[in-house]
Design an enzyme around this catalytic site. Structure first.
Site, PDB file in Angstrom:
ATOM      1  NE  ARG A 153      -0.239   4.104   3.324  1.00 35.94           N
ATOM      2  CZ  ARG A 153      -0.530   2.873   4.000  1.00 35.94           C
ATOM      3  NH1 ARG A 153      -1.845   2.716   4.827  1.00 35.94           N
ATOM      4  NH2 ARG A 153       0.272   1.674   3.816  1.00 35.94           N
ATOM      5  CD  GLN A 201      -2.626   6.030   7.128  1.00 35.66           C
ATOM      6  OE1 GLN A 201      -2.679   4.691   6.803  1.00 35.66           O
ATOM      7  NE2 GLN A 201      -3.058   6.914   6.659  1.00 35.66           N
ATOM      8  CG  ASP A 215      -5.918   3.687  14.105  1.00 35.08           C
ATOM      9  OD1 ASP A 215      -6.560   3.197  13.265  1.00 35.08           O
ATOM     10  OD2 ASP A 215      -4.450   3.378  13.964  1.00 35.08           O
ATOM     11  CG  HIS A 233       1.344   2.825   9.793  1.00 33.24           C
ATOM     12  ND1 HIS A 233       2.194   2.469   8.597  1.00 33.24           N
ATOM     13  CD2 HIS A 233       0.080   2.548   9.528  1.00 33.24           C
ATOM     14  CE1 HIS A 233       0.982   2.179   7.555  1.00 33.24           C
ATOM     15  NE2 HIS A 233      -0.025   2.089   8.177  1.00 33.24           N
ATOM     16  CB  CYS A 240      -4.829   5.081   9.055  1.00 35.22           C
ATOM     17  SG  CYS A 240      -5.057   3.933  10.314  1.00 35.22           S
ATOM     18  NE  ARG A 252      -0.329  -4.283   7.301  1.00 35.93           N
ATOM     19  CZ  ARG A 252      -0.748  -3.309   7.624  1.00 35.93           C
ATOM     20  NH1 ARG A 252      -0.508  -2.165   7.297  1.00 35.93           N
ATOM     21  NH2 ARG A 252      -1.920  -3.391   7.944  1.00 35.93           N
TER      22      ARG A 252
END
Length: 308
Positions: free
Chosen positions: A295, A140, A228, A137, A267, A110
């Site tokens: 996830r 996701q 988001d 990402h 998310c 990450r």
């Protein structure tokens, strides 16, 4: 020797393989019915294998889901922040990749910068998985698409609308559009749009993408509305962002413009009263907690694809 499978960008992986990953995510989720959360999958496919998890950015869902994913697959994980490692004290990404490849079977990063991820993968001799970068990402989006398929719809028949900052999550929705055949609408203010070259590359690959600055127009008859956070980790212009994006909150009015059965996705973490109204994210059309759970299942399928 088999080619190493890295999971860095949805744009780089054939549609047929992404489809197989999504099918495996559904299968593994169904197979866990009645299992305790810490129970190992019946096939325990990765017993004895270890995933290194490196975090340059803090995390809740990525950290816990990947850790539990390896446990359920029969393996183990080792977690470190960059500050726990010599990587945070000047050791190169290249050397880190080569060393960790001698210790573990895969690496999840990450990262702050996408270039760090690319360098890690280029120098690693084990699979590398993108847990998030400043550019995209992909994990996701696989969880998001799994969630949408659980509603009973066909992705290729859906219209998805992104409202707000054209950030790393939006980029991965763009990358996936050609792979899964959904129509994607992007409604972002000037200065916050998805990079034009990313959108054009997706269109050249067959993606159906529309852009409009008007969020109400974008949401009209949409099957999915996605938001988001307006201020991501590392952003230093929070006040400006809050002002510039103020007209892009997903409200009840936007959801009413969408199809009556439309799904809301986010998310997480969410900021109620900023990018989304509390009545929307906590309302009956919201699937954000199914999305968060997925996830785990989507990443188990990603790990299986990489390790196999």
């Amino acid at each position: 020797m088999a080619q190493i499978k890295h999971f860095l960008s949805l744009a780089d992986i054939p549609a047929s393989e992404l489809r197989s990953i999504l099918d495996e995510a559904h299968r593994r989720k169904r197979a866990r019915s009645g299992f305790p959360k810490g129970g190992v999958d019946a096939d325990a496919p990765f017993s004895g294998e270890t995933l290194a998890m490196i975090f340059e950015k803090s995390s809740t869902r990525t950290r816990f889901s990947f850790d539990m994913a390896m446990r359920q697959l029969g393996g183990t994980s080792i977690t470190a922040t960059s500050n726990d490692m010599q990587l945070g004290r000047g050791e190169t990404v290249e050397d880190t990749a080569k060393v960790l490849s001698r210790f573990v079977d895969g690496i999840m990063l990450r990262a702050n910068a996408h270039a760090t991820l690319v360098s890690l993968a280029h120098n690693a001799s084990v699979p590398v998985i993108n847990g998030l970068t400043d550019y995209n990402h992909p994990c996701q989006i696989m969880a998001d698409l799994q969630t949408l398929e659980e509603t009973g719809g066909d992705l290729s028949d859906m219209t998805l609308t992104w409202v707000g900052d054209g950030n790393n999550v939006a980029v991965s929705f763009v990358n996936a559009a050609a792979k899964f055949g959904y129509k994607l609408r992007l409604s972002c203010p000037d200065g916050y749009t998805v990079p034009g070259q990313t959108v054009e590359a997706a269109r050249q690959s067959g993606a159906k993408i529309e852009t409009t600055a008007d969020p109400l127009k974008a949401c009209k008859n949409s099957d999915v509305v996605i938001a988001d956070t307006w201020v991501s980790m590392g952003d230093t212009d929070a006040d400006k962002r809050m002002t510039d994006l103020a007209d892009y909150q997903v409200t009840d009015a936007l959801m009413r413009a969408a199809n009556p059965s439309a799904t809301f996705l986010h998310c997480l973490p969410a900021h109620r009263g900023e990018e989304v109204a509390a009545s929307v994210i906590d309302g009956p059309q919201s699937r954000v907690f199914d999305e968060a759970e997925n996830r785990l299942h989507a990443q188990k399928a990603i790990i299986a694809w990489c390790f196999n």
